[in-house]
Design an enzyme around this catalytic site. Sequence first.
Site, PDB file in Angstrom:
ATOM      1  CE  LYS A   1      -3.208  -2.281   3.170  1.00 13.88           C
ATOM      2  NZ  LYS A   1      -3.680  -2.237   4.582  1.00 13.88           N
ATOM      3  N   GLY A   2       2.152   1.074   0.316  1.00 11.52           N
ATOM      4  CA  GLY A   2       3.041   2.209   0.556  1.00 11.52           C
ATOM      5  C   GLY A   2       3.132   3.236  -0.562  1.00 11.52           C
TER       6      GLY A   2
ATOM      7  CG  ASP B   1      15.908  -1.537   3.539  1.00 12.76           C
ATOM      8  OD1 ASP B   1      17.149  -1.504   3.443  1.00 12.76           O
ATOM      9  OD2 ASP B   1      15.334  -1.643   4.637  1.00 12.76           O
TER      10      ASP B   1
ATOM     11  CE  LYS C   1      15.048   2.621   4.719  1.00 15.67           C
ATOM     12  NZ  LYS C   1      14.746   1.757   5.864  1.00 15.67           N
TER      13      LYS C   1
ATOM     14  CG  PHE D   1      11.471   2.026  10.045  1.00 16.11           C
ATOM     15  CD1 PHE D   1      11.484   0.879   9.255  1.00 16.11           C
ATOM     16  CD2 PHE D   1      10.250   2.564  10.417  1.00 16.11           C
ATOM     17  CE1 PHE D   1      10.301   0.285   8.847  1.00 16.11           C
ATOM     18  CE2 PHE D   1       9.049   1.966  10.011  1.00 16.11           C
ATOM     19  CZ  PHE D   1       9.075   0.837   9.227  1.00 16.11           C
TER      20      PHE D   1
ATOM     21  NE  ARG E   1      -0.723   2.049   4.933  1.00 13.68           N
ATOM     22  CZ  ARG E   1       0.281   1.242   4.570  1.00 13.68           C
ATOM     23  NH1 ARG E   1       1.293   1.718   3.885  1.00 13.68           N
ATOM     24  NH2 ARG E   1       0.264  -0.029   4.902  1.00 13.68           N
TER      25      ARG E   1
HETATM   26  P1  5GP Z   1      13.368  -4.291   0.334  1.00  9.96           P
HETATM   27  O1  5GP Z   1      12.909  -5.559  -0.326  1.00  9.96           O
HETATM   28  O2  5GP Z   1      13.915  -3.282  -0.649  1.00  9.96           O
HETATM   29  O3  5GP Z   1      14.349  -4.559   1.435  1.00  9.96           O
HETATM   30  O4  5GP Z   1      12.132  -3.682   1.094  1.00  9.96           O
HETATM   31  C1  5GP Z   1      11.241  -2.807   0.495  1.00  9.96           C
HETATM   32  C2  5GP Z   1       9.954  -2.716   1.283  1.00  9.96           C
HETATM   33  O5  5GP Z   1      10.188  -2.734   2.710  1.00  9.96           O
HETATM   34  C3  5GP Z   1       9.272  -1.390   0.993  1.00  9.96           C
HETATM   35  O6  5GP Z   1       8.404  -1.472  -0.113  1.00  9.96           O
HETATM   36  C4  5GP Z   1       8.565  -1.096   2.304  1.00  9.96           C
HETATM   37  O7  5GP Z   1       7.311  -1.729   2.309  1.00  9.96           O
HETATM   38  C5  5GP Z   1       9.445  -1.743   3.371  1.00  9.96           C
HETATM   39  N1  5GP Z   1      10.372  -0.759   3.968  1.00  9.96           N
HETATM   40  C6  5GP Z   1      11.705  -0.689   3.792  1.00  9.96           C
HETATM   41  N2  5GP Z   1      12.252   0.337   4.478  1.00  9.96           N
HETATM   42  C7  5GP Z   1      11.219   0.958   5.100  1.00  9.96           C
HETATM   43  C8  5GP Z   1      11.140   2.117   5.971  1.00  9.96           C
HETATM   44  O8  5GP Z   1      12.107   2.810   6.313  1.00  9.96           O
HETATM   45  N3  5GP Z   1       9.897   2.453   6.414  1.00  9.96           N
HETATM   46  C9  5GP Z   1       8.781   1.754   6.101  1.00  9.96           C
HETATM   47  N4  5GP Z   1       7.615   2.173   6.598  1.00  9.96           N
HETATM   48  N5  5GP Z   1       8.818   0.653   5.283  1.00  9.96           N
HETATM   49  C10 5GP Z   1      10.028   0.271   4.786  1.00  9.96           C
END
Ligand code: 5GP
Length: 180
Positions: free
Chosen positions: A46-47, A106, A134, A155, A168
Amino acid sequence: MSWEMDPQLGRVVVGEEELKKRVTELGSKISEDYAGKTVLLVGVLKGAIIFISDLARAISVPVELDFMAVSSYGSATQTSGVVRIIKDLDADLTDKHVIVVEDIVDSGLTLNYLMRNLSARGPASLAVCALLVKTGIQYTQLNLAYVGFEIPPEFVVGYGLDVAEAYRNLPYIANYLGGE
Ligand code: 5GP
């Protein structure tokens, strides 16, 4: 209670005006790059919902919208790289110009999986637009055509990003401190 009074929120990482300006820039760039074409924006739920709705309005070429929801196995802090599709797209991607719209990258594992999955569906082109990346911790090879901001590996919440569904609707990106 106003957001400024919330003890769980730390400093502003990306302010409201900065967000607005950058989204407008990304929209202009996409409109230039896809001149004469229709783009299909694929939002990852949903982000990405707040970002995608602002981005769509900043794009001047015809835009179609579709959404998918994914969840990664493993804990939030340790992504396993195995991703499950919770809700798939309605659209057929064949011959479409697809831009995947992500809130935040991330480890990059979620996106890496998505790109492999979507590229197998025969789109005319496939690109990524991520609002936040990031720094320093992407260890997979990602081709990020459009990036809003690079932020430190901490975070964050707001502008679509949540903690247990909260924040959100925070109109900017803030560092989340936690606590009770
Ligand atoms: P990745 O697979 O790149 O490690 O993770 C991506 C997903 O992790 C993002 O779409 C998000 O849902 C969640 N995520 C990663 N970092 C953050 C953060 O700092 N804050 C929040 N709320 N969600 C994050």
